[in-house]
Structures are given as structure tokens and as C-alpha cells.
Design a protein around this motif. Structure first.
Motif, PDB file in Angstrom:
ATOM      1  N   SER A 236       0.803  -1.214   0.000  1.00  0.00           N
ATOM      2  CA  SER A 236       0.000   0.000   0.000  1.00  0.00           C
ATOM      3  C   SER A 236       0.842   1.273   0.000  1.00  0.00           C
ATOM      4  O   SER A 236       0.299   2.356  -0.090  1.00  0.00           O
ATOM      5  N   PHE A 237       2.145   1.146   0.124  1.00  0.00           N
ATOM      6  CA  PHE A 237       3.025   2.302   0.103  1.00  0.00           C
ATOM      7  C   PHE A 237       3.889   2.256  -1.150  1.00  0.00           C
ATOM      8  O   PHE A 237       4.996   1.736  -1.123  1.00  0.00           O
ATOM      9  N   PRO A 238       3.410   2.786  -2.274  1.00  0.00           N
ATOM     10  CA  PRO A 238       4.171   2.663  -3.514  1.00  0.00           C
ATOM     11  C   PRO A 238       5.533   3.334  -3.465  1.00  0.00           C
ATOM     12  O   PRO A 238       6.450   2.930  -4.146  1.00  0.00           O
ATOM     13  N   ASN A 239       5.696   4.371  -2.638  1.00  0.00           N
ATOM     14  CA  ASN A 239       7.003   5.022  -2.561  1.00  0.00           C
ATOM     15  C   ASN A 239       8.000   4.194  -1.754  1.00  0.00           C
ATOM     16  O   ASN A 239       9.173   4.518  -1.710  1.00  0.00           O
ATOM     17  N   LYS A 240       7.553   3.120  -1.126  1.00  0.00           N
ATOM     18  CA  LYS A 240       8.429   2.254  -0.348  1.00  0.00           C
ATOM     19  C   LYS A 240       8.892   1.025  -1.142  1.00  0.00           C
ATOM     20  O   LYS A 240       9.526   0.153  -0.602  1.00  0.00           O
ATOM     21  N   LEU A 241       8.507   0.936  -2.390  1.00  0.00           N
ATOM     22  CA  LEU A 241       8.934  -0.196  -3.204  1.00  0.00           C
ATOM     23  C   LEU A 241      10.445  -0.174  -3.370  1.00  0.00           C
ATOM     24  O   LEU A 241      11.038   0.894  -3.547  1.00  0.00           O
ATOM     25  N   PRO A 242      11.076  -1.311  -3.320  1.00  0.00           N
ATOM     26  CA  PRO A 242      12.534  -1.347  -3.471  1.00  0.00           C
ATOM     27  C   PRO A 242      12.943  -0.967  -4.897  1.00  0.00           C
ATOM     28  O   PRO A 242      12.424  -1.504  -5.862  1.00  0.00           O
ATOM     29  N   HIS A 243      13.829  -0.021  -4.977  1.00  0.00           N
ATOM     30  CA  HIS A 243      14.296   0.434  -6.285  1.00  0.00           C
ATOM     31  C   HIS A 243      15.797   0.255  -6.433  1.00  0.00           C
ATOM     32  O   HIS A 243      16.384   0.806  -7.360  1.00  0.00           O
ATOM     33  N   SER A 244      16.412  -0.478  -5.538  1.00  0.00           N
ATOM     34  CA  SER A 244      17.856  -0.641  -5.629  1.00  0.00           C
ATOM     35  C   SER A 244      18.204  -1.439  -6.879  1.00  0.00           C
ATOM     36  O   SER A 244      17.474  -2.341  -7.285  1.00  0.00           O
ATOM     37  N   PRO A 245      19.308  -1.106  -7.510  1.00  0.00           N
ATOM     38  CA  PRO A 245      19.715  -1.813  -8.735  1.00  0.00           C
ATOM     39  C   PRO A 245      19.903  -3.313  -8.519  1.00  0.00           C
ATOM     40  O   PRO A 245      19.576  -4.105  -9.396  1.00  0.00           O
ATOM     41  N   ILE A 246      20.399  -3.700  -7.361  1.00  0.00           N
ATOM     42  CA  ILE A 246      20.620  -5.130  -7.116  1.00  0.00           C
ATOM     43  C   ILE A 246      19.290  -5.870  -7.000  1.00  0.00           C
ATOM     44  O   ILE A 246      19.155  -7.003  -7.458  1.00  0.00           O
ATOM     45  N   TYR A 247      18.286  -5.234  -6.430  1.00  0.00           N
ATOM     46  CA  TYR A 247      16.963  -5.850  -6.323  1.00  0.00           C
ATOM     47  C   TYR A 247      16.351  -6.018  -7.718  1.00  0.00           C
ATOM     48  O   TYR A 247      15.799  -7.074  -8.036  1.00  0.00           O
ATOM     49  N   LYS A 248      16.478  -4.998  -8.536  1.00  0.00           N
ATOM     50  CA  LYS A 248      15.942  -5.081  -9.901  1.00  0.00           C
ATOM     51  C   LYS A 248      16.651  -6.164 -10.709  1.00  0.00           C
ATOM     52  O   LYS A 248      16.030  -6.900 -11.465  1.00  0.00           O
ATOM     53  N   LYS A 249      17.953  -6.259 -10.549  1.00  0.00           N
ATOM     54  CA  LYS A 249      18.719  -7.285 -11.256  1.00  0.00           C
ATOM     55  C   LYS A 249      18.325  -8.678 -10.772  1.00  0.00           C
ATOM     56  O   LYS A 249      18.230  -9.616 -11.563  1.00  0.00           O
ATOM     57  N   ALA A 250      18.040  -8.819  -9.483  1.00  0.00           N
ATOM     58  CA  ALA A 250      17.588 -10.112  -8.940  1.00  0.00           C
ATOM     59  C   ALA A 250      16.255 -10.503  -9.575  1.00  0.00           C
ATOM     60  O   ALA A 250      16.035 -11.670  -9.903  1.00  0.00           O
ATOM     61  N   GLN A 251      15.379  -9.540  -9.761  1.00  0.00           N
ATOM     62  CA  GLN A 251      14.096  -9.825 -10.405  1.00  0.00           C
ATOM     63  C   GLN A 251      14.298 -10.223 -11.869  1.00  0.00           C
ATOM     64  O   GLN A 251      13.619 -11.120 -12.366  1.00  0.00           O
ATOM     65  N   GLU A 252      15.208  -9.555 -12.553  1.00  0.00           N
ATOM     66  CA  GLU A 252      15.502  -9.904 -13.950  1.00  0.00           C
ATOM     67  C   GLU A 252      16.062 -11.326 -14.038  1.00  0.00           C
ATOM     68  O   GLU A 252      15.699 -12.083 -14.946  1.00  0.00           O
ATOM     69  N   ILE A 253      16.937 -11.675 -13.122  1.00  0.00           N
ATOM     70  CA  ILE A 253      17.530 -13.012 -13.115  1.00  0.00           C
ATOM     71  C   ILE A 253      16.452 -14.060 -12.869  1.00  0.00           C
ATOM     72  O   ILE A 253      16.446 -15.115 -13.507  1.00  0.00           O
ATOM     73  N   PHE A 254      15.526 -13.772 -11.968  1.00  0.00           N
ATOM     74  CA  PHE A 254      14.441 -14.713 -11.718  1.00  0.00           C
ATOM     75  C   PHE A 254      13.599 -14.924 -12.970  1.00  0.00           C
ATOM     76  O   PHE A 254      13.297 -16.055 -13.348  1.00  0.00           O
ATOM     77  N   THR A 255      13.232 -13.840 -13.622  1.00  0.00           N
ATOM     78  CA  THR A 255      12.409 -13.948 -14.833  1.00  0.00           C
ATOM     79  C   THR A 255      13.133 -14.744 -15.909  1.00  0.00           C
ATOM     80  O   THR A 255      12.553 -15.646 -16.524  1.00  0.00           O
ATOM     81  N   LEU A 256      14.389 -14.439 -16.115  1.00  0.00           N
ATOM     82  CA  LEU A 256      15.178 -15.137 -17.127  1.00  0.00           C
ATOM     83  C   LEU A 256      15.348 -16.612 -16.779  1.00  0.00           C
ATOM     84  O   LEU A 256      15.161 -17.486 -17.642  1.00  0.00           O
ATOM     85  N   SER A 257      15.647 -16.910 -15.548  1.00  0.00           N
ATOM     86  CA  SER A 257      15.849 -18.312 -15.166  1.00  0.00           C
ATOM     87  C   SER A 257      14.552 -19.108 -15.259  1.00  0.00           C
ATOM     88  O   SER A 257      14.568 -20.277 -15.626  1.00  0.00           O
ATOM     89  N   ARG A 258      13.441 -18.476 -14.953  1.00  0.00           N
ATOM     90  CA  ARG A 258      12.151 -19.167 -15.064  1.00  0.00           C
ATOM     91  C   ARG A 258      11.856 -19.527 -16.519  1.00  0.00           C
ATOM     92  O   ARG A 258      11.431 -20.643 -16.821  1.00  0.00           O
ATOM     93  N   HIS A 259      12.116 -18.594 -17.429  1.00  0.00           N
ATOM     94  CA  HIS A 259      11.888 -18.876 -18.850  1.00  0.00           C
ATOM     95  C   HIS A 259      12.837 -19.953 -19.376  1.00  0.00           C
ATOM     96  O   HIS A 259      12.421 -20.849 -20.116  1.00  0.00           O
TER      97      HIS A 259
END
Length: 131
Positions: A4-27
Motif C-alpha cells: 500500500s506504500f508505492p514510494n516504499k517499493l525497493p528500487h535498488s539496482p541489485i533488487y531489480k537485477k535479482a528480479q531480472e535473473i528470476f524472470t530469465l531463469s524461469r523462462h
């Protein structure tokens, strides 16, 4: 579910890269699983099929561990979770190497994932210094 706090979403580059790695590995895992699901001539399954699931499990665990490390107040706790991230990344990389030896068409995509893991490791070095 979005917090419920959109300004509290993690925006760190390492977090974003972790999400990209998850998406890629799942595919990659779903592509590889189709190739490796076929039984061998001797009626046994290919043992490499489990590495596909392992890369998904390890990559899905990266982002929560990063969030745990960033949310801790004490340095000891931060470093405990950072060590967990390091361990996950090392196992993920090793399982990518193992999958490259498997007899599948999807192994052509594994160097892309390994390249993303290398980029993640560079981000991780800087991130660990800021904890």
C-alpha cells in the motif's frame, strides 16, 4: 500483491537485477524442462532436469534475501543475509554450468543468464559495501 506504500517499493539496482535473473531463469527452466522431460533410452530420466528447477528456486530466493538484508538495523544481521545472497548466487552460477553440459537446445540461453549473474555480482560487491 503491491504494497500500500508505492514510494516504499525497493528500487535498488541489485533488487531489480535479482528480479531480472528470476524472470530469465524461469523462462530458461521451462524451455529446458520440455527437452529434458523425455525419458532416456534406458527408461530413466535425465538427472539434469533437476538443475532447471534449482536455478528457479535459487533465483526466486535472491530478492527476498536482499530485502531482508536491507531492512535489518544491525550490521551482523545485514551481513548474515548478504552471505545468504552470495551463497545463492554461487549455487545459481554452478547450476548454470551444469545445465550447459545437458543435452538440450535451451543451453544456448544459459550464457545469457550467466552474464546477468556476473553483472549481479558486480552490483553485489558495491551493495555489500553499503550495508
Amino acid at each position: 500483491m503491491i504494497p500500500s506504500f508505492p514510494n516504499k517499493l525497493p528500487h535498488s539496482p541489485i533488487y531489480k537485477k535479482a528480479q531480472e535473473i528470476f524472470t530469465l531463469s524461469r523462462h530458461i527452466s521451462s524451455y529446458i524442462t520440455d527437452d529434458l522431460a523425455v525419458l532416456r533410452e534406458d527408461g530413466k530420466e535425465d538427472p539434469s532436469i533437476y538443475f532447471g528447477g534449482d536455478i528457479v528456486q535459487q533465483s526466486i530466493s535472491l530478492a527476498p534475501e536482499i530485502l531482508k538484508a536491507e531492512s535489518q538495523t544491525y550490521a551482523e544481521e545485514k551481513h548474515k543475509y548478504a552471505a545468504s545472497v552470495t551463497s545463492l548466487v554461487n549455487r545459481l552460477y554452478k547450476n548454470c554450468e551444469r545445465l550447459e553440459l545437458a543435452n538440450t537446445n535451451g543451453k544456448d540461453f544459459l550464457p545469457i543468464l550467466r552474464g546477468e549473474i556476473k553483472k549481479f555480482r558486480k552490483l553485489q560487491r558495491n551493495w555489500m559495501l553499503t550495508l
